[in-house]
Scaffold this motif. Structure first.
Motif, PDB file in Angstrom:
ATOM      1  N   SER A 101       0.838  -1.186   0.000  1.00 33.97           N
ATOM      2  CA  SER A 101       0.000   0.000   0.000  1.00 33.97           C
ATOM      3  C   SER A 101       0.876   1.240   0.000  1.00 33.97           C
ATOM      4  O   SER A 101       2.028   1.208   0.456  1.00 33.97           O
ATOM      5  CB  SER A 101      -0.932   0.019   1.220  1.00 33.97           C
ATOM      6  N   LEU A 102       0.309   2.326  -0.522  1.00 35.33           N
ATOM      7  CA  LEU A 102       0.950   3.635  -0.501  1.00 35.33           C
ATOM      8  C   LEU A 102      -0.059   4.660  -0.008  1.00 35.33           C
ATOM      9  O   LEU A 102      -1.254   4.554  -0.305  1.00 35.33           O
ATOM     10  CB  LEU A 102       1.430   4.044  -1.898  1.00 35.33           C
ATOM     11  N   ALA A 155      -3.135   4.831   3.383  1.00 40.82           N
ATOM     12  CA  ALA A 155      -2.398   3.565   3.351  1.00 40.82           C
ATOM     13  C   ALA A 155      -3.196   2.442   3.991  1.00 40.82           C
ATOM     14  O   ALA A 155      -3.109   1.274   3.568  1.00 40.82           O
ATOM     15  CB  ALA A 155      -1.055   3.736   4.058  1.00 40.82           C
ATOM     16  N   TRP A 156      -3.975   2.766   5.010  1.00 39.62           N
ATOM     17  CA  TRP A 156      -4.758   1.789   5.764  1.00 39.62           C
ATOM     18  C   TRP A 156      -5.925   1.210   4.948  1.00 39.62           C
ATOM     19  O   TRP A 156      -6.152   0.008   4.917  1.00 39.62           O
ATOM     20  CB  TRP A 156      -5.267   2.461   7.031  1.00 39.62           C
ATOM     21  N   ALA A 197       2.018  -0.799  13.252  1.00 44.57           N
ATOM     22  CA  ALA A 197       2.433   0.591  13.064  1.00 44.57           C
ATOM     23  C   ALA A 197       2.843   0.801  11.615  1.00 44.57           C
ATOM     24  O   ALA A 197       3.285  -0.131  10.938  1.00 44.57           O
ATOM     25  CB  ALA A 197       3.596   0.945  13.991  1.00 44.57           C
ATOM     26  N   PHE A 198       2.670   2.027  11.152  1.00 47.42           N
ATOM     27  CA  PHE A 198       3.131   2.437   9.832  1.00 47.42           C
ATOM     28  C   PHE A 198       4.286   3.416  10.008  1.00 47.42           C
ATOM     29  O   PHE A 198       4.227   4.312  10.862  1.00 47.42           O
ATOM     30  CB  PHE A 198       2.029   3.153   9.048  1.00 47.42           C
ATOM     31  N   THR A 211       3.412  14.373   3.272  1.00 50.47           N
ATOM     32  CA  THR A 211       3.688  13.168   4.060  1.00 50.47           C
ATOM     33  C   THR A 211       3.505  11.950   3.167  1.00 50.47           C
ATOM     34  O   THR A 211       2.701  11.955   2.229  1.00 50.47           O
ATOM     35  CB  THR A 211       2.749  13.072   5.260  1.00 50.47           C
ATOM     36  N   ALA A 212       4.243  10.893   3.476  1.00 53.30           N
ATOM     37  CA  ALA A 212       4.185   9.695   2.641  1.00 53.30           C
ATOM     38  C   ALA A 212       4.431   8.445   3.483  1.00 53.30           C
ATOM     39  O   ALA A 212       5.297   8.442   4.365  1.00 53.30           O
ATOM     40  CB  ALA A 212       5.205   9.762   1.510  1.00 53.30           C
ATOM     41  N   ILE A 213       3.668   7.411   3.171  1.00 52.80           N
ATOM     42  CA  ILE A 213       3.836   6.087   3.771  1.00 52.80           C
ATOM     43  C   ILE A 213       3.926   5.080   2.645  1.00 52.80           C
ATOM     44  O   ILE A 213       3.085   5.078   1.720  1.00 52.80           O
ATOM     45  CB  ILE A 213       2.649   5.744   4.686  1.00 52.80           C
ATOM     46  N   SER A 214       4.920   4.237   2.675  1.00 53.62           N
ATOM     47  CA  SER A 214       5.060   3.148   1.709  1.00 53.62           C
ATOM     48  C   SER A 214       5.231   1.846   2.491  1.00 53.62           C
ATOM     49  O   SER A 214       6.167   1.714   3.278  1.00 53.62           O
ATOM     50  CB  SER A 214       6.244   3.382   0.771  1.00 53.62           C
ATOM     51  N   ILE A 215       4.317   0.930   2.276  1.00 56.99           N
ATOM     52  CA  ILE A 215       4.323  -0.338   3.005  1.00 56.99           C
ATOM     53  C   ILE A 215       4.809  -1.425   2.062  1.00 56.99           C
ATOM     54  O   ILE A 215       4.156  -1.714   1.048  1.00 56.99           O
ATOM     55  CB  ILE A 215       2.925  -0.673   3.548  1.00 56.99           C
TER      56      ILE A 215
END
Length: 220
Positions: A101-102, A155-156, A197-198, A211-215
Motif C-alpha cells: 500500500s501507498l 495507506a490503511w 504501526a506504519f 507526508t508519505a507512507i510506503s508499506i
C-alpha cells in the motif's frame, strides 16, 4: 518534490498548476459532472498526474474511478495514492510485487483553523505538538499532524476496506523527517503477521507539508 520521501521504485508525478488541455475519460467525467470548477480542476489534474505516473510503470492511460469511500481504483497489479491542495497535485503508484500500500498527502504549510487540532489529535499528540513547536518553531506541526493522519488513512484503507478514525492512530514525529503511526485498533494482517504501526516520512517545502507512507509487500 514528493519523490524525496518515497522509495525510488515508486513512480511519481506532481504538478503545481492545472495544465490546459487535459481531458477526462467519460467514466471520470461522470464523477464530477455537477462539481464546481475548483473541484473539477483538482480532479482532472490529479488524474493527469496519475496517468503520467502509471506511464512510468509502462501502463497505458486508463480511467481512474472511485470506489468505496472515494478511494481510487487502480489497474490490476498496482497500488497508489493521490493528493491535492491549493497549488499542488500529485499521484504516486507502485507495483503490488513491491508494495502492499501507498499513502500520500499534501497540505498548505499554515496553522490549522481554530478547533481542528482538538478534533483530530489525541491528548498525547497535542502535547508533543507543543514540544515540537519549541524545538522547530518554523514548522506548523499541527498541520503536519493532520497531513500524516490523512496519509495513514490512505495507506490503511486499501489493506482493510475499513474506516480509521483520527483517534485510532497515535503519530510520533522525529524532527529529522520521519514519523511512526502506532495503530490503536487491530491492524491489517498480511504475510501472516499483524501490522501494528506504519512508518512514514515528511517534507516541508515550497509552502507545503507533504507526508508519505510506503508499506512493502511481503516477500513470497
Amino acid at each position: 518534490m514528493i519523490e524525496q520521501i518515497l522509495p525510488p521504485t515508486v513512480a511519481v508525478s506532481e504538478s503545481f498548476t492545472d495544465p490546459a488541455g487535459v481531458t477526462l475519460f467519460p467514466e471520470e467525467e461522470a464523477l464530477v459532472a455537477r462539481s464546481v470548477e475548483k473541484r473539477r480542476r483538482e480532479f482532472t489534474t490529479v488524474r493527469h498526474c496519475a496517468r503520467l505516473a502509471l506511464g512510468e510503470l509502462g501502463l497505458a492511460p486508463a480511467p481512474i474511478v472511485s470506489g468505496a469511500r472515494g478511494a481510487p481504483l487502480w489497474p490490476d497489479g498496482v497500488v497508489g495514492s493521490m493528493t491535492h491542495c491549493d497549488g499542488y497535485r500529485a499521484a504516486v503508484v507502485g507495483r503490488t510485487a513491491a508494495f502492499a500500500s501507498l499513502g500520500v498527502d499534501a497540505e498548505p504549510h499554515a496553522p490549522l483553523p481554530d478547533g481542528v487540532l482538538g478534533a483530530i489529535a489525541l491528548p498525547a499528540e497535542r502535547s508533543r505538538t507543543v514540544t515540537l513547536g519549541a524545538v522547530r518553531p518554523a514548522v506548523c506541526w499541527d498541520r503536519l499532524l493532520f497531513s500524516a493522519k490523512e496519509a495513514v488513512y490512505k495507506a490503511w484503507f486499501p489493506l482493510t476496506g475499513q474506516w480509521l478514525d483520527f483517534s485510532e492512530a497515535d503519530i510520533v514525529f522525529d524532527p529529522a523527517g520521519t514519523f511512526e503511526a502506532r495503530l490503536l485498533v487491530p491492524g491489517p494482517v498480511f504475510g501472516g503477521a499483524e501490522v501494528r504501526a506504519f512508518a512514514g516520512r515528511f517534507l516541508v517545502e515550497r509552502g507545503l507539508v507533504v507526508t508519505a507512507i510506503s508499506i512493502p509487500a511481503v516477500a513470497s
